[in-house]
Each structure stands twice: as C-alpha cells, then as structure tokens.
Design an enzyme around this catalytic site. Structure first.
Site, PDB file in Angstrom:
ATOM      1  CG  ASP A   5      -2.540   4.750  19.111  1.00 24.19           C
ATOM      2  OD1 ASP A   5      -3.316   4.231  18.288  1.00 24.19           O
ATOM      3  OD2 ASP A   5      -2.084   4.149  20.091  1.00 24.19           O
ATOM      4  CD  GLU A  10      -6.123  -0.895  18.726  1.00 23.45           C
ATOM      5  OE1 GLU A  10      -5.169  -1.565  18.279  1.00 23.45           O
ATOM      6  OE2 GLU A  10      -5.965   0.029  19.547  1.00 23.45           O
TER       7      GLU A  10
END
Length: 470
Positions: free
Chosen positions: A295, A328
């Site tokens: 991630d 993000e």
C-alpha cells in the site's frame, strides 16, 4: 466543475464538431488483438515491476506525507521515471497540513494490569505527555455507539470492537471503517474523553493498523487510537468478567505546519494522438509504520512497469500518463490537486485506472463508459482469461485517486485484485516487501500492459460526463 455543467459544455462542443467525435469505443483490429497476446506473454516473463518495488522499499522505505521520506520518494519517482526511459517527467505541487505521530502507549490499569499494543490514528490529537485514564465503555459496532445515551458515555474511553471479515473484493472494509473515520466525532458528541477501536484489519497478529480519522467543526477533538486485534480480544475478555476496566493512554501525536509535496508524473507519448491521455498510477505516499510495499508501492511499480513494457514495443495512438499521487492516505490531496489543475483539459482524459489494492492477482475487469456493452471488454477478456481474468461489471470505481476525475465525468476502469489477505497488512508495520508474491506481480503486470495498450490504441473513446450514480 459540476457534472451538469460539464454536460452542457460537452453538448456545445459536440454541436460544433458534429459526428467527428465518437462516444463509444470501437473494437481493436485482429492484428492488435494478436499483439495483445504477445504483450501479455512478454510481461509474464518480466521482473521489472518487482525491481521497481524493491528499489522503492529499499531506497526510500516509509514515506508518510509531509515527512523526509515523502521528499525522498518524490526525488526517487522523478529519477526512476527517467532511468527506465519515460519520454517526459514532471512534478506538480500538492499542499496540505502535516501530522506527526509521536509516542503511543496504552495499558490496562485495572482490574488486570498489563500493556496493550496501539497506534494513533492519522490526524488524531494527542493526550499530552501526562496521558489520560478512564473507564472503558464497550460498543460492538459504530451503529451501537450512535444509539448510546450520552450519560452512559460521558467521561469514559469508548471502545469499538467491530471485527472485519476477509473478502476477496474488500467489501467488508466499508462496513468496518466508520469506526475509524467517524468514531471520534460520535464519541466526543456524547462526552467521551478518548476512543480506541479494534484495528480495521483481518489479521490475528499483535500489530495495530493505523489509518486516517476525521474531526468535525464544532465538536470537541478527542484522542483516537487503534488496538491490535489480539489486544481487542483481550479487552473483551476482561470486560466479560463484569468488573470496570480502567485504561491508561498516552499519545503525543500532533498537527504540523503547511507542507508542499508533489504529484510525480511520467508519460509515454502516443504515436498519433499525443494530446489524448490514458491516466494510470498508484499513490506514492505510505503510512510510516511499514515500508509501504503493498500500500501502495505495488501499484506504483505495476503501473510504471506496464507503461514501460508497452513503450518497448508498438507505440499505441494515445499517450500513457502515469501519475504517482501525493498524500492519498490523509485525504486524497494529490488527486484533488491534479483534478483542479487539469479540469479545463478533462475532455482529453480518455479513461483511467488506479492500482491501489496490494499485489494480489487480478480476477476481473470492471468499466464505466457511456456504452454499457463495450466490445473492447470482451477482447481484453479473451486475451486475459488464460491468466485468470474474467469480465466484470459495467460500473467501475477506478481507484480512490481517480474519484475527483470521475467527478468531472471521466471514464474509469477497475482491474480488480484478490484482496483476501490485503487487510492483514494494510496500514501496519507488516507492510513490507517479503509479503509480495513476485509471480502475482507478474500477472498484474501482464494484465495492466494489455489493458493500457488496448485503451490507448482503440478508436473512439469511452464517453465523458458519465453519471456514476446509476
């Protein structure tokens, strides 16, 4: 720009251009379909995605937005694009408020004293260096907290024990994440002094999962932390004895100043329509606990490598634009900045997709366009079925960093990965390179290479001004 406004502008453009602009994409010719098979087989033998991922996790490592690791990642991204031969590389600024983690400890003070393993949730305030203590009040779900009487919660530490279940598509995440994102506000409204939640994750390791949380104007801010899953079970066992459980919590997390990072962008120029772009990518930032391999280092590596694999062969007609999105994790800051910067050029953004669900194999392709029966989808699946990819549904999310572009009406695709184990690692110190299966990464690279060549090559487009609510 609102979608309704965009539709009005589009109608005017189409009136001027008449039939010269096609809404629906056509089919690839037989030679292109044959070439897709060659591209697939070439990518299946390539280690490029793994090499890029190894470089990012080794040479940069943790890269939480607003940190020195973030700055190193931006420099790494520019250098890596140039090293592997992209035609054009540039950066675009993204400004946001920093957040610092600090110290984070917790312990049961009574009736059975012992330490607990926690992590502060992103954006949480701290307790101060002296810490705080309070009686625990337990809720099984966020909805149960919402129903609680303020008098039962006032002055206590809220504990939500909602347990996330494993699913291939990650659908249980949406059911569980409200505890993290909205729990502090709801608990504070009822007078709680802090909140701890069971980690939003599916593992059984004593490793807590961080992730962003939010405050609300006009509501007191309280500290918010996540317990590892075994520690959440431990707390439930203590509470089952029928005695009050007192918790001590120390967190020195705090907000920082304004910081400017960057979206890092690389392009492979199209052979016939260079001004029309296909937008792919992953987010460059990670949380600070692990090295951000799944991630979203994997997404960064897969999409960079796919564009490079395509560039090594026949150039498609349109330009492939790879965006490594900034920040993000703390609120889609890079995605919002990109959409704002490029909103007046949205008609040249033909379609896009983001890789942001780890490194599990891709099992389906979803799409959104003004044509619900895109013929190119069947062609893609005919090439990719042999490596486990099926036709999905005509409703695509595209990935979080594409949501602002979707809001402007851009078409999107979703290359859906198997996320059965993704939330074992998500936002934890266990998110490291050894968890990535190199063969799965090759399968991703093959699917992305075929996909991006096809949508960059096909005549026509996928439409603009799409209503994603349907």
């Amino acid at each position: 720009m609102k979608i309704t406004e965009l539709k009005v502008r589009l109608a005017f453009v189409f009136t001027l251009m008449g039939s010269s602009l096609s809404f629906a994409a056509g089919s690839l010719n037989d030679d292109d379909v044959k070439y897709l098979s060659e591209l697939r087989d070439k990518a299946l033998k390539s280690d490029l995605a793994y090499q890029i991922l190894e470089s990012l996790t080794t040479e940069v490592g943790p890269r939480m937005a607003g940190t020195e690791g973030d700055a190193r990642a931006v420099a790494w991204g520019q250098a890596k694009f140039k090293e592997i031969g992209f035609d054009k590389v540039w950066i675009e600024p993204v400004t946001f408020k920093q957040w610092h983690r600090g110290v984070e400890t917790a312990q049961v003070l009574a009736p059975f004293p012992q330490p607990l393993v926690i992590t502060a949730l992103g954006n949480s305030i701290g307790t101060g260096e002296q810490g705080l203590k309070g009686e625990v009040i337990h809720f099984k779900t966020f909805a149960d907290l919402q129903k609680a009487e303020a008098g039962d919660v006032n002055g206590k530490i809220v504990f939500i024990s909602h347990k996330m279940e494993k699913t291939r598509d990650g659908s249980s995440y949406g059911q569980a994440v409200a505890s993290r994102s909205r729990g502090a506000v709801e608990a504070a409204k009822k007078g709680a002094k802090a909140i701890v939640i069971r980690s939003i994750g599916t593992d059984s390791h004593r490793v807590p999962h961080t992730g962003n949380m939010n405050y609300q104007d006009g509501v007191s801010k309280i500290p918010a932390a996540a317990l590892s899953n075994p520690d959440a079970d431990l707390l439930i066992n203590m509470l089952s004895r029928g005695k009050p459980v007192e918790l001590g919590l120390t967190m020195t997390s705090n907000p920082g100043g304004e910081y400017t990072s960057y979206n890092v962008i690389g392009e492979i120029e199209g052979s016939e329509k260079p001004d029309e772009v296909i937008v792919i990518g992953g987010h460059l930032d990670s949380w600070d606990l692990g090295t951000g391999a799944v991630d979203d280092g994997a997404g960064v590596a897969i999409t960079m490598a796919a564009a490079k694999i395509v560039a090594q062969g026949k150039r498609p007609k349109r330009t492939i634009r790879v965006v490594l999105w900034a920040n993000e994790e703390q609120g889609l800051h890079g995605a919002k900045a990109y959409a704002l910067a490029h909103k007046n050029n949205i008609l040249n953004h033909i379609t896009g997709a983001e890789s942001d669900f780890g490194a599990g194999p891709i099992w389906a392709i979803d799409w959104s366009s003004t044509n619900k029966q895109e013929p190119i989808i069947d062609q893609l699946v005919s090439v990719l079925n042999s490596i486990g990819v099926a036709k999905g549904k005509a409703k695509s999310t595209g990935g979080p960093d594409l949501w602002p572009l979707r809001g402007l009406g851009m078409s999107t695709f979703s290359l859906r990965q198997d996320g059965s184990d993704y939330f074992d690692l998500h936002h934890t110190a266990d998110d490291t390179l050894d968890k990535v299966n190199p063969e799965h990464l090759k399968q991703n690279l093959a699917v992305w290479s075929v996909f991006v060549y096809a949508v960059a090559q096909v005549e026509g487009d996928f439409g603009h001004g799409i209503d994603y609510s349907k």
